[in-house]
Scaffold this motif. Structure first.
Motif, PDB file in Angstrom:
ATOM      1  N   GLY A 134      46.304  23.878  35.468  1.00  0.00           N
ATOM      2  CA  GLY A 134      45.973  23.514  37.298  1.00  0.00           C
ATOM      3  C   GLY A 134      45.945  24.501  37.918  1.00  0.00           C
ATOM      4  N   THR A 135      45.712  25.652  37.508  1.00  0.00           N
ATOM      5  CA  THR A 135      45.479  26.996  38.381  1.00  0.00           C
ATOM      6  C   THR A 135      44.368  27.030  38.801  1.00  0.00           C
ATOM      7  OG1 THR A 135      47.417  28.097  36.898  1.00  0.00           O
ATOM      8  CG2 THR A 135      45.569  29.631  37.755  1.00  0.00           C
ATOM      9  N   LEU A 136      44.610  28.155  39.991  1.00  0.00           N
ATOM     10  CA  LEU A 136      42.853  27.693  40.744  1.00  0.00           C
ATOM     11  C   LEU A 136      42.732  29.227  40.550  1.00  0.00           C
ATOM     12  CD1 LEU A 136      43.900  26.277  44.572  1.00  0.00           C
ATOM     13  CD2 LEU A 136      42.908  25.185  42.398  1.00  0.00           C
ATOM     14  N   ARG A 137      41.107  29.352  40.836  1.00  0.00           N
ATOM     15  CA  ARG A 137      40.516  30.442  41.389  1.00  0.00           C
ATOM     16  C   ARG A 137      41.442  32.119  41.684  1.00  0.00           C
ATOM     17  NH1 ARG A 137      39.486  34.569  40.343  1.00  0.00           N
ATOM     18  NH2 ARG A 137      37.238  35.708  40.474  1.00  0.00           N
ATOM     19  N   CYS A 138      42.002  31.228  42.721  1.00  0.00           N
ATOM     20  CA  CYS A 138      42.715  32.773  43.724  1.00  0.00           C
ATOM     21  C   CYS A 138      44.252  32.017  43.616  1.00  0.00           C
ATOM     22  CB  CYS A 138      41.975  32.904  44.817  1.00  0.00           C
ATOM     23  SG  CYS A 138      40.342  33.494  44.289  1.00  0.00           S
ATOM     24  N   GLU A 139      45.016  32.106  43.454  1.00  0.00           N
ATOM     25  CA  GLU A 139      46.259  31.766  43.692  1.00  0.00           C
ATOM     26  C   GLU A 139      47.225  32.998  44.703  1.00  0.00           C
ATOM     27  OE1 GLU A 139      48.358  29.772  43.237  1.00  0.00           O
ATOM     28  OE2 GLU A 139      47.143  28.530  41.773  1.00  0.00           O
ATOM     29  N   ARG A 166      42.403  24.293  48.865  1.00  0.00           N
ATOM     30  CA  ARG A 166      42.189  23.684  46.744  1.00  0.00           C
ATOM     31  C   ARG A 166      41.373  23.853  47.079  1.00  0.00           C
ATOM     32  NH1 ARG A 166      46.860  23.366  44.329  1.00  0.00           N
ATOM     33  NH2 ARG A 166      45.983  22.728  42.954  1.00  0.00           N
ATOM     34  N   GLN A 167      40.441  22.338  47.702  1.00  0.00           N
ATOM     35  CA  GLN A 167      38.658  22.163  47.275  1.00  0.00           C
ATOM     36  C   GLN A 167      37.591  23.368  47.079  1.00  0.00           C
ATOM     37  OE1 GLN A 167      37.813  19.556  50.300  1.00  0.00           O
ATOM     38  NE2 GLN A 167      39.126  18.294  50.062  1.00  0.00           N
ATOM     39  N   VAL A 168      38.762  24.642  47.635  1.00  0.00           N
ATOM     40  CA  VAL A 168      37.608  25.500  47.409  1.00  0.00           C
ATOM     41  C   VAL A 168      38.131  26.395  46.686  1.00  0.00           C
ATOM     42  CG1 VAL A 168      36.573  25.778  49.457  1.00  0.00           C
ATOM     43  CG2 VAL A 168      37.666  27.006  49.273  1.00  0.00           C
ATOM     44  N   GLU A 169      39.352  26.291  45.310  1.00  0.00           N
ATOM     45  CA  GLU A 169      39.690  27.375  44.348  1.00  0.00           C
ATOM     46  C   GLU A 169      40.413  28.421  44.813  1.00  0.00           C
ATOM     47  OE1 GLU A 169      39.911  26.777  40.745  1.00  0.00           O
ATOM     48  OE2 GLU A 169      38.670  24.849  41.748  1.00  0.00           O
ATOM     49  N   VAL A 170      41.330  28.381  46.599  1.00  0.00           N
ATOM     50  CA  VAL A 170      42.404  28.937  46.672  1.00  0.00           C
ATOM     51  C   VAL A 170      43.712  28.288  47.011  1.00  0.00           C
ATOM     52  CG1 VAL A 170      43.106  30.457  49.164  1.00  0.00           C
ATOM     53  CG2 VAL A 170      40.354  30.359  48.308  1.00  0.00           C
ATOM     54  N   GLY A 171      44.814  29.137  46.632  1.00  0.00           N
ATOM     55  CA  GLY A 171      45.919  28.459  46.404  1.00  0.00           C
ATOM     56  C   GLY A 171      46.612  28.598  47.144  1.00  0.00           C
ATOM     57  N   LEU A 214      53.186  29.654  56.126  1.00  0.00           N
ATOM     58  CA  LEU A 214      52.716  30.504  54.495  1.00  0.00           C
ATOM     59  C   LEU A 214      53.702  31.078  54.287  1.00  0.00           C
ATOM     60  CD1 LEU A 214      48.445  30.144  54.393  1.00  0.00           C
ATOM     61  CD2 LEU A 214      50.334  27.600  54.081  1.00  0.00           C
ATOM     62  N   ILE A 215      53.915  31.043  52.830  1.00  0.00           N
ATOM     63  CA  ILE A 215      54.518  32.096  52.449  1.00  0.00           C
ATOM     64  C   ILE A 215      53.500  32.871  50.986  1.00  0.00           C
ATOM     65  CG2 ILE A 215      55.332  30.461  50.155  1.00  0.00           C
ATOM     66  CD1 ILE A 215      57.247  32.150  49.774  1.00  0.00           C
ATOM     67  N   ILE A 216      53.138  33.917  51.411  1.00  0.00           N
ATOM     68  CA  ILE A 216      51.624  34.345  50.662  1.00  0.00           C
ATOM     69  C   ILE A 216      52.707  35.271  49.303  1.00  0.00           C
ATOM     70  CG2 ILE A 216      50.210  35.783  51.156  1.00  0.00           C
ATOM     71  CD1 ILE A 216      49.243  34.694  54.241  1.00  0.00           C
ATOM     72  N   GLY A 217      51.336  35.228  48.298  1.00  0.00           N
ATOM     73  CA  GLY A 217      52.397  35.443  46.973  1.00  0.00           C
ATOM     74  C   GLY A 217      51.365  36.409  46.565  1.00  0.00           C
ATOM     75  N   PHE A 218      51.640  37.883  46.350  1.00  0.00           N
ATOM     76  CA  PHE A 218      50.512  38.865  46.405  1.00  0.00           C
ATOM     77  C   PHE A 218      50.454  39.352  44.480  1.00  0.00           C
ATOM     78  CE2 PHE A 218      52.808  40.925  49.114  1.00  0.00           C
ATOM     79  CZ  PHE A 218      53.086  41.896  48.736  1.00  0.00           C
ATOM     80  N   GLY A 219      51.875  38.635  44.154  1.00  0.00           N
ATOM     81  CA  GLY A 219      51.670  39.208  42.856  1.00  0.00           C
ATOM     82  C   GLY A 219      50.730  39.287  41.574  1.00  0.00           C
ATOM     83  N   ALA A 220      50.009  37.687  41.576  1.00  0.00           N
ATOM     84  CA  ALA A 220      49.419  36.879  41.141  1.00  0.00           C
ATOM     85  C   ALA A 220      47.491  37.716  41.220  1.00  0.00           C
ATOM     86  CB  ALA A 220      49.343  35.681  40.768  1.00  0.00           C
ATOM     87  N   ILE A 221      46.817  37.048  42.282  1.00  0.00           N
ATOM     88  CA  ILE A 221      46.029  37.466  42.323  1.00  0.00           C
ATOM     89  C   ILE A 221      45.449  38.785  42.820  1.00  0.00           C
ATOM     90  CG2 ILE A 221      45.966  37.555  45.327  1.00  0.00           C
ATOM     91  CD1 ILE A 221      44.009  36.061  46.205  1.00  0.00           C
ATOM     92  N   GLU A 222      44.043  38.981  41.909  1.00  0.00           N
ATOM     93  CA  GLU A 222      43.339  40.090  41.927  1.00  0.00           C
ATOM     94  C   GLU A 222      42.931  40.841  42.919  1.00  0.00           C
ATOM     95  OE1 GLU A 222      43.158  41.663  39.165  1.00  0.00           O
ATOM     96  OE2 GLU A 222      44.033  39.692  37.903  1.00  0.00           O
ATOM     97  N   THR A 223      43.370  41.854  42.806  1.00  0.00           N
ATOM     98  CA  THR A 223      42.705  42.540  44.830  1.00  0.00           C
ATOM     99  C   THR A 223      41.246  41.777  45.260  1.00  0.00           C
ATOM    100  OG1 THR A 223      44.597  44.028  43.743  1.00  0.00           O
ATOM    101  CG2 THR A 223      42.960  44.847  45.812  1.00  0.00           C
ATOM    102  N   LEU A 224      40.060  41.872  44.569  1.00  0.00           N
ATOM    103  CA  LEU A 224      39.344  42.067  45.049  1.00  0.00           C
ATOM    104  C   LEU A 224      38.850  40.599  45.415  1.00  0.00           C
ATOM    105  CD1 LEU A 224      37.315  44.161  42.095  1.00  0.00           C
ATOM    106  CD2 LEU A 224      37.821  44.854  44.629  1.00  0.00           C
TER     107      LEU A 224
END
Length: 477
Positions: free
Chosen positions: A115-120, A428-433, A450-460
């Protein structure tokens, strides 16, 4: 391992075998895909002819419950339809209590791998690519050698001495925590530490003061043991101490990085909180969940380091610095509750698994943890700056960031009427959580965002993802 089948007498052997195998498959005792013993071996075990077993296998295969694979054997068919186990919860004496548990929400529950999206932008998660696999592997191999030499007895409920000593040194160095290794109890994540403290401090009807907005899983856990959670509003300096009600037995706070808004508690407010807790006879839980990562201003000591009366229980975790699925946390406990918490830990699960404890003890003592934190700090700082730049730039018509100097999530408040559920659905439809902020408000006026986490998403991935968010916002108006 022998298949559990019991044959009585010498009559209807095939019928007995058929019914028992059928029941085992339908009940799930023989799981989907499980391999059955070869017919010759099962016949020898049961003392029946091989033909009896072969005929039974053939009948169950014809009925679609078994499947034969050439050269491999006979297996339970994973596609077989099984009747549901019939038990109505409404018939149970505990039905009302079960309904209460089933109705609890699951905030911050992480998605499964599928269930993980491309960009979380999920909070509380880390990037697996940053995890020092080689160093951890060496520490785990050392742990395996140590466990191979142990006595075979259960370990200490409070945790291995080597790990408690390593934790005491680490938090004294990095957070100014004033403790000895004997003050520490190792837990299965910070959530278990909260649960253990609640078990020994609270009774049904006890009052717990909670920040509002605040960490909902802690609130739900306190309420699950029968306590009443009193919502205390927060402002730019942290929890409003003057509004902590009379009769409070436990106070839960996140002073270094208020969850979810992110501001630190001021020095004056910390002093007032300690004085108020002493007046009430209350224990303070200081949840210091992610303050290893600080980006601006002078470092602040923990609330526990200011405690001169033994009323602060300091709770920490390695889920944020290493990986969430390691489930390793700890509590630094005041003397008054330490013994009771150790007893509760022993009754709950005896002790935390010793293999990861040995590995983490070596990981800390060899300096790998500090090296890893420094590496992550550089990466997280870059991601944070990129997100703040976008929130101050092309996303500024819709959102503003709450000032925050630590951790690896930040809160973005809506400036106007933004349809947050629709935004999340379209993203979510464009793979952004994306994840809403309002689930952490209880009695305080809800502030959408929004609560925006930046631990899991890659910098690029940050800029392309926020480009999609901007386009959606322009689309929905």
């Amino acid at each position: 391992m022998e298949l559990h089948v019991v044959i009585n007498g010498r009559k209807d052997l095939a019928e007995q075998l058929y019914r028992q195998l059928l029941a085992a498959i339908q009940s799930g005792r023989l799981a989907s895909g499980a391999q059955l013993p070869p017919s010759r071996l099962l016949a020898e075990q049961l003392g029946v002819s091989r033909k009896t077993v072969s005929d039974t296998y053939a009948l169950l295969t014809y009925e679609g419950l078994l499947v034969g694979k050439i050269g491999r054997g006979t297996f339970v068919n994973s596609q077989a339809n099984r009747p549901a186990r019939r038990q109505d919860a409404a018939d149970l004496a505990c039905a009302a209590h079960l309904a209460k548990w089933q109705s609890l929400p699951s905030p911050m529950r992480h998605p499964t791998r599928d269930g993980t999206l491309r960009c979380e932008f999920i909070g509380g998660a880390t990037t697996r690519s940053l995890f020092p696999q080689d160093e951890w592997r060496r520490c785990t191999l050392d742990a395996l050698r140590r466990t191979a030499q142990n006595s075979g007895f259960y370990s200490q409920p409070e945790g291995l001495p080597a790990l408690r000593s390593a934790i005491a040194g680490h938090i004294a160095f990095s957070r100014g925590v004033n403790c000895r290794d004997t003050d520490i109890v190792v837990c299965n994540g910070a959530q278990q530490a909260l649960d253990l403290i609640a078990r020994v401090v609270l009774e049904p009807g006890s009052l717990v003061a909670m920040e509002d907005p605040g960490y909902t899983p802690a609130r739900l856990m306190f309420e699950a043991v029968g306590a009443t959670a009193a919502s205390v509003p927060v402002d730019a300096e942290g929890i409003q101490v003057t509004q902590i009600p009379q009769g409070t037995r436990l106070i839960y706070v996140t002073p270094s990085h208020q969850f979810p808004l992110g501001m630190p508690m001021s020095q004056a407010r910390r002093e007032a909180l300690l004085a108020r807790a002493l007046e009430l006879g209350a224990i303070i839980i200081e949840d210091d969940y992610d303050s290893d990562f600080r980006y601006e201003g002078r470092p602040t000591h923990s609330l526990q380091s200011m405690d001169e009366r033994g009323i602060v229980a300091y709770v920490g975790t390695f889920s944020k610095t290493l990986l969430p699925d390691l489930r390793l946390g700890y509590a630094v406990l005041p003397p008054a509750i330490h013994g009771a918490v150790v007893k509760a830990k022993q009754l709950t699960d005896q002790h935390t698994s010793t293999l990861p404890q040995w590995a983490l003890a070596k990981f800390i003592s060899e300096g790998y943890l500090l090296k890893h934190i420094r590496r992550c700090h550089t990466v997280y700082a870059t991601r944070r700056e990129r997100i703040l730049s976008r929130l101050a730039g092309d996303l500024s018509p819709w959102f503003e960031a709450v000032p925050s100097v630590a951790g690896f999530h930040l809160a973005a408040l809506c400036k106007g009427a933004v349809n947050i559920p629709l935004l999340i659905e379209l993203a979510r439809q464009v793979e952004v959580g994306l994840y809403p902020l309002d689930v952490f408000f209880h009695e305080a006026p809800v502030r959408c965002g929004l609560i925006i986490g930046f631990g899991a998403i890659e910098t690029l991935d940050i800029d392309p993802s926020l480009d999609k968010v901007r386009d959606i916002l322009q689309q929905i108006g």
